[in-house]
Structure formats: structure tokens, C-alpha cells
Write an enzyme that holds these catalytic residues in place. Structure first.
Site, short mmCIF file in Angstrom:
data_model
loop_
_atom_site.label_atom_id
_atom_site.label_comp_id
_atom_site.label_asym_id
_atom_site.label_seq_id
_atom_site.Cartn_x
_atom_site.Cartn_y
_atom_site.Cartn_z
N SER A 3 0.85 -1.20 0.00
CA SER A 3 0.00 0.00 0.00
C SER A 3 0.88 1.24 0.00
O SER A 3 2.11 1.15 0.07
CB SER A 3 -0.91 0.01 1.23
OG SER A 3 -0.13 0.10 2.42
N LYS A 4 0.23 2.40 -0.04
CA LYS A 4 0.97 3.66 -0.13
C LYS A 4 1.86 3.91 1.09
O LYS A 4 2.83 4.65 1.00
CB LYS A 4 0.00 4.83 -0.30
CG LYS A 4 -0.63 4.89 -1.68
CD LYS A 4 -1.47 6.14 -1.86
CE LYS A 4 -2.02 6.23 -3.28
NZ LYS A 4 -2.84 7.45 -3.48
N ARG A 5 1.51 3.30 2.22
CA ARG A 5 2.35 3.50 3.41
C ARG A 5 3.74 2.89 3.24
O ARG A 5 4.66 3.18 3.99
CB ARG A 5 1.66 2.94 4.65
CG ARG A 5 1.56 1.43 4.71
CD ARG A 5 0.74 1.00 5.93
NE ARG A 5 0.57 -0.44 5.99
CZ ARG A 5 1.42 -1.27 6.56
NH1 ARG A 5 2.53 -0.80 7.11
NH2 ARG A 5 1.17 -2.57 6.59
N GLY A 32 5.46 3.40 0.53
CA GLY A 32 6.14 4.23 -0.47
C GLY A 32 5.40 4.20 -1.79
O GLY A 32 4.19 3.96 -1.84
#
Length: 563
Positions: free
Chosen positions: A314-316, A318
Site C-alpha cells: 500500500s501507499k504507506r 512508499g
């Protein structure tokens, strides 16, 4: 196969839209916008083809390969979607088949043309060009689901006429109550409304009131539905785990699984290669295929991509979209190479592949069941390998152009720019990494280095006498002459200083590096000085830069300051 009389009547209407109710496998149904005479020819052709078609329609394995990537344009192209597109594209290339792009944009609230354009741009950057799609057309369009609603409506009506579906007039409140009742009785949350068994008269009476209704698929009872998944082997579901599901909403909009089944057949898709998260959808889709006597495609459900901590990427973690990696400076061939190895290998230890090598070696049988891990460190390393394979001249040109773009150099073709790029380009993994390295070269952090703990032993080892020798050689012109004389001349000068001061090894070379570059690490000092002497007028104003003459002046100031 035969067309029903009702289906034949639906060919001609006010918009001059023509349908084929049941396609043969070589020429799937599609919309024909034609003159009245052309319509009649199309109808006659459709009927003739349907009458001669064999009821035992060939499976995906017996037809020319046609694969598709079908994204929903609700955001950026995620690396998981890019890998799915790549696997489909590689399989088409390997088999001489066709790769189709279909946009699944029936989610009106979230789908945007801007997202579609961005996905198309990212796919093209990766080099995954398609044979048919919304922007290039093709014989089985339209290729946006939002433009195919009339097709879905016709097939929903066909399913109703054949007893495989029915209109459902249940309100949201009634459906919510059914759900609550099922929860209280600990029953599966499936549809148990009366419209599954309503008479034709009851249905017509409700329609006459103007009540809104959806279409539900009538799920056969107590049947096992089995597929042979190329990656996962035999997968079986019981139809009793599934209630009668919606095909068309009361708004007229089709539901995802219905669209997919209809489109995959009408577009002649032979192999459905997609992420394993779609595996549960397969039961509904297969039931629709079978009810309409459509050939089933061959399925291949690819494992998920996980983050290094084994959680869902996921975006967490990067960057996760293709566009972000492009912006960061990754090369498209490296990205393709990396994505291809997320869940596939050719059975060897080889890790660096060109795109032609991948398309030649790819096969579905080598796709693994286990989840793949997205390791950006490995992606960066792989990018560096691809960068170096391009050849020194090409890489230097790219880095110099980037430096000019960033305002670090005035002229990418100047001897100064070429010399600096040659110094820093040896171990680059990303062209974008060059910015930090170039800025480090231009700067001269002498005071910072001299005050550091790492430099303390060299400062206390009479660093002053080495700096005095550097300044004296600069004033006499000996230092500049030795630098311009090349590696051997510069080395001879340093060794001469070492002999005079009885220094050698690290006691000699580290103080020299500190004095001339202001740092304790970096590329070969003589080459740095040679590039520095070419810098006159080549660095734009505003860039932190200390010239050769300015460095000598700073050393003189240091010598005059009590230590």
C-alpha cells in the site's frame, strides 16, 4: 444455436443498433451502426452464422489466443495492475495472440476519463501496446463498458426469457430485513425473496405499476462448479454458497461480474489472467457463461504482491503506482524486468532480462502460487544494471541532460559536464541519483569535515604541513600542471609530497583528499581536480559551487586561523 424470434425483432429499432444474440466463437457479437440495408445484411449474417454454429463451442485452448487487461479507471495504475497487464501482454507476444485493453468504467461515481488517460499513458510508457482498445478501436468494440450498456440489457433479457434470470422488485428496506432475518437465524446472507418464484402475471402486474426492478440471476441449486486454473489447479465451488445475484441494477447499470462474463465472451477472450483476489468472482462468471452457452476461458489467477513486511502493498510502503516510479527516474525496461519476476521465473538463475527475452521465455506454467514481495532495493539494483547495459555514452548523455534540466550545468555537451558525469556515473542506479552526487562534487564542505570526529586523527597528524604543500604547489602552478598532466603526473606529485614529509598510504592520501575535495570519500582525487579546472563559466549562478581557486583561498584562510 438459434436466435429466438424475440431476439430477431430487437435488431431493428430507432437508433439503428444491431445485435447478435448468440455469437459463434470466431465472430463475437458487437454493435453495428449501419444503414438500414446494412442492418438487414448484418441480421441475415448473424442468423446464418448462429444456425451453422456447433453447439460444442471450442474452449480457450482450441482458439487463437486473445487476452485482455481490464482496469477500472478510478485511480493510478498500481504495480499489481501493471504486472497483470504485463503477464497478459507477454503471453500474447509468446503465443502470437492478441492483447486487448478494455476499460471497466461502470462505477460512475469513481471512474474518470483523467484516470483512464493516466493508465493508458503509464501502460504505453512500459511499452505494453495493445492490439484493440478504446483509443485504437478494433472489431469487437466498444471497449469501454459504459458504452456497452445496451448489450448487457439484451443478454439480461435473454437470460430472463430462458429462465436463468428474473426481475426482482424488492426494495432496499425489504432486502435489509432479509439480511437481518438471516443473521438472526444464522443462515447464509443470500436472496430469499418471492420474486424468484413469482408468476409471469405477478411480474407484469408489478411492471404496470411503474415499480423499479433489477435483474437477478437464478443460481442453480446443489451444483458443484469446477474450473482448472492454470496456476492453482482444480478449484471447485458449491452453488449453494451463492444466492441469486444481481445482473442489472434498477438504474439499468450492469453489475461487474455480468459485464465481465459478457465482454470476455463477445471479445473472444481465451485466457483470463488476473490477480487471485478475483478468484471468488469466477463462480458467478462461470454460471453466466454456462447459462448463455458461452465457452469458458482458461483461467490463471496470479498471487498477490506483498510489501517487504509481508503485508498487502500500500501507499504507506512508499511509491506503488507506475507513474510514481517513472517520475523517480526508473527505466521502463527495468520496471518491466522487475514486474515480470514478481511471481514468475524461467527456471534459471538469470535475473536481468531484456523485453524480447521475457516475451520469448514467458509461459503460464512458470507462474508461482506463493505471493511475491515488492523489494524496491532490488528494483533499484536492477535499474542500475539496465542503466549500465545502455552503454557509457548513452548514460552520460542522460545524466548530463538531467543536470542541465535541474540547473546544475549550463551545457550538457561541455567538457566540464562530460567529465563530471563520467566521475559520478559509474555506480548510479537511477539517473535521478546524479543530482546529489553532482551537488556533492560542486560543493566543498571543508570546515564541516575538519570539525568531524572521523577527520580528527588526520587533523592531529599535522594536517597543516600537507595543506601548506598543496597551497605552495597551487601558487607555483605545479599542482595545476600535474593535474592537467593526467593520472601519472598527479600521482607523481603526491608521492613527491609524501617523500618530502615522510608520509605514505592513508597518512598521505587522506589529508590530500580532505584538502582538495573537502571530503573523506569520493571518486579519484586527480580526476575530480581535472574536472574542476574545466568549470570556469559552466556552473549557473545560484548553485552552491566552490571553484579550484576558491578552494585554495579557503585553505590559505584556514592556515592563517589559529587551530
Amino acid at each position: 444455436m438459434k436466435l429466438s424470434s424475440g431476439s430477431i425483432k430487437s435488431f431493428g429499432h430507432a437508433t439503428r443498433t444491431v445485435y447478435m444474440a448468440v455469437p459463434n466463437f470466431f465472430k463475437p457479437a458487437y454493435l453495428c451502426q449501419r444503414s438500414r440495408r446494412s442492418e438487414l445484411r448484418c441480421v441475415a449474417s448473424a442468423v446464418a452464422e448462429a444456425e451453422v454454429a456447433d453447439k460444442s463451442v471450442p474452449s480457450g485452448a482450441d482458439r487463437p489466443v486473445r487476452v485482455r487487461f481490464a482496469p477500472s479507471p478510478t485511480g493510478n495504475l498500481h504495480v499489481g495492475g501493471a504486472r497483470t497487464a504485463l503477464f497478459n501482454w507477454l503471453y500474447a507476444k509468446k503465443t502470437g495472440g492478441k492483447f486487448i485493453l478494455r476499460v471497466e468504467d461502470t462505477d460512475e461515481a469513481r471512474s474518470t476519463r483523467a484516470s483512464e488517460d493516466a493508465m493508458i499513458r503509464d501502460l504505453k510508457w512500459l511499452g505494453l501496446n495493445w492490439d484493440e482498445g478504446p483509443d485504437v478501436g478494433g472489431p469487437f468494440g466498444p471497449y469501454r463498458q459504459s458504452e456497452r450498456t445496451a448489450i448487457y440489457k439484451q443478454y439480461a433479457e435473454q437470460l430472463v426469457n430462458e429462465g436463468h434470470a428474473y426481475p426482482c422488485f424488492c426494495t432496499d428496506e425489504e432486502l435489509e430485513q432479509m439480511k437481518k432475518d438471516a443473521e438472526e437465524k444464522k443462515l447464509p446472507p443470500i436472496y430469499r425473496g418471492k420474486w424468484a418464484s413469482a408468476s409471469k402475471e405477478e411480474v407484469e402486474a408489478m411492471k404496470a405499476t411503474g415499480a423499479s426492478y433489477c435483474y437477478r440471476f437464478r443460481v442453480p441449486k446443489s451444483q458443484n462448479v469446477t474450473i482448472q486454473d492454470t496456476i492453482r489447479g482444480e478449484v471447485t465451488w458449491s452453488s449453494d454458497t451463492l444466492g441469486d445475484f444481481v445482473l442489472l441494477r434498477s438504474s439499468g447499470l450492469p453489475v461487474y461480474n455480468f459485464c465481465v462474463a459478457i465482454d470476455d465472451c463477445l471479445m473472444g477472450i481465451t485466457h483470463v489472467i488476473r490477480a487471485e483476489e478475483h478468484l471468488p468472482n469466477t463462480l458467478r462468471q462461470v454460471l453466466i457463461y454456462d447459462a448463455l452457452k458461452f465457452p469458458r476461458p482458461i483461467f490463471a489467477h496470479v498471487s498477490l504482491i506483498l510489501a517487504p513486511d509481508k503485508s498487502k502493498l500500500s501507499k504507506r510502503h512508499g511509491a506503488t503506482s507506475v507513474g510514481e516510479f517513472q517520475t523517480q527516474g526508473f527505466l521502463a525496461p527495468a520496471m518491466v524486468n522487475f514486474l515480470a519476476l514478481l511471481g514468475w521465473n524461467d527456471g534459471t538463475e538469470q535475473e536481468i532480462f531484456s523485453v524480447p527475452e521475457l516475451s520469448d521465455r514467458f509461459n503460464l506454467e512458470r507462474i508461482t502460487k506463493s505471493p511475491a514481495v515488492f523489494d524496491k532495493v532490488k528494483l533499484s539494483w536492477m535499474n542500475g544494471q539496465h542503466l549500465r547495459s545502455m552503454g557509457e555514452e548513452k548514460v552520460m548523455s542522460m545524466v548530463a541532460a538531467k543536470a542541465v534540466e535541474l540547473g546544475l550545468f549550463k551545457d550538457a555537451e561541455s567538457p566540464f559536464a562530460k567529465a563530471v558525469v563520467k566521475l559520478i556515473g559509474v555506480n548510479l542506479e537511477l539517473v535521478a541519483d546524479a543530482e546529489v552526487l553532482i551537488r556533492n562534487f560542486l560543493a566543498y564542505p571543508l570546515e564541516e569535515t575538519l570539525s568531524s570526529e572521523d577527520a580528527k586523527p588526520f587533523v592531529e597528524d599535522n594536517l597543516r604541513e600537507v595543506i601548506e604543500a598543496v597551497v605552495a604547489a597551487a601558487d607555483s602552478g605545479e599542482l595545476e600542471t600535474s593535474v592537467k598532466g593526467g593520472h601519472d603526473a598527479f600521482k607523481a606529485w603526491i608521492n613527491g609530497v609524501g617523500k618530502a614529509q615522510k608520509r605514505k598510504g592513508k597518512r598521505l592520501f587522506m589529508p590530500m583528499r580532505i584538502a582538495l575535495t573537502g571530503r573523506m570519500q569520493g571518486s579519484e582525487v586527480g580526476e575530480q581536480m581535472e574536472a574542476l579546472l574545466m568549470a570556469d563559466g559552466q556552473v549557473p549562478e545560484g548553485v552552491q559551487f566552490t571553484s579550484f581557486k576558491e578552494r585554495i583561498a579557503m585553505l590559505k584562510t584556514w592556515l592563517q586561523t589559529p587551530q
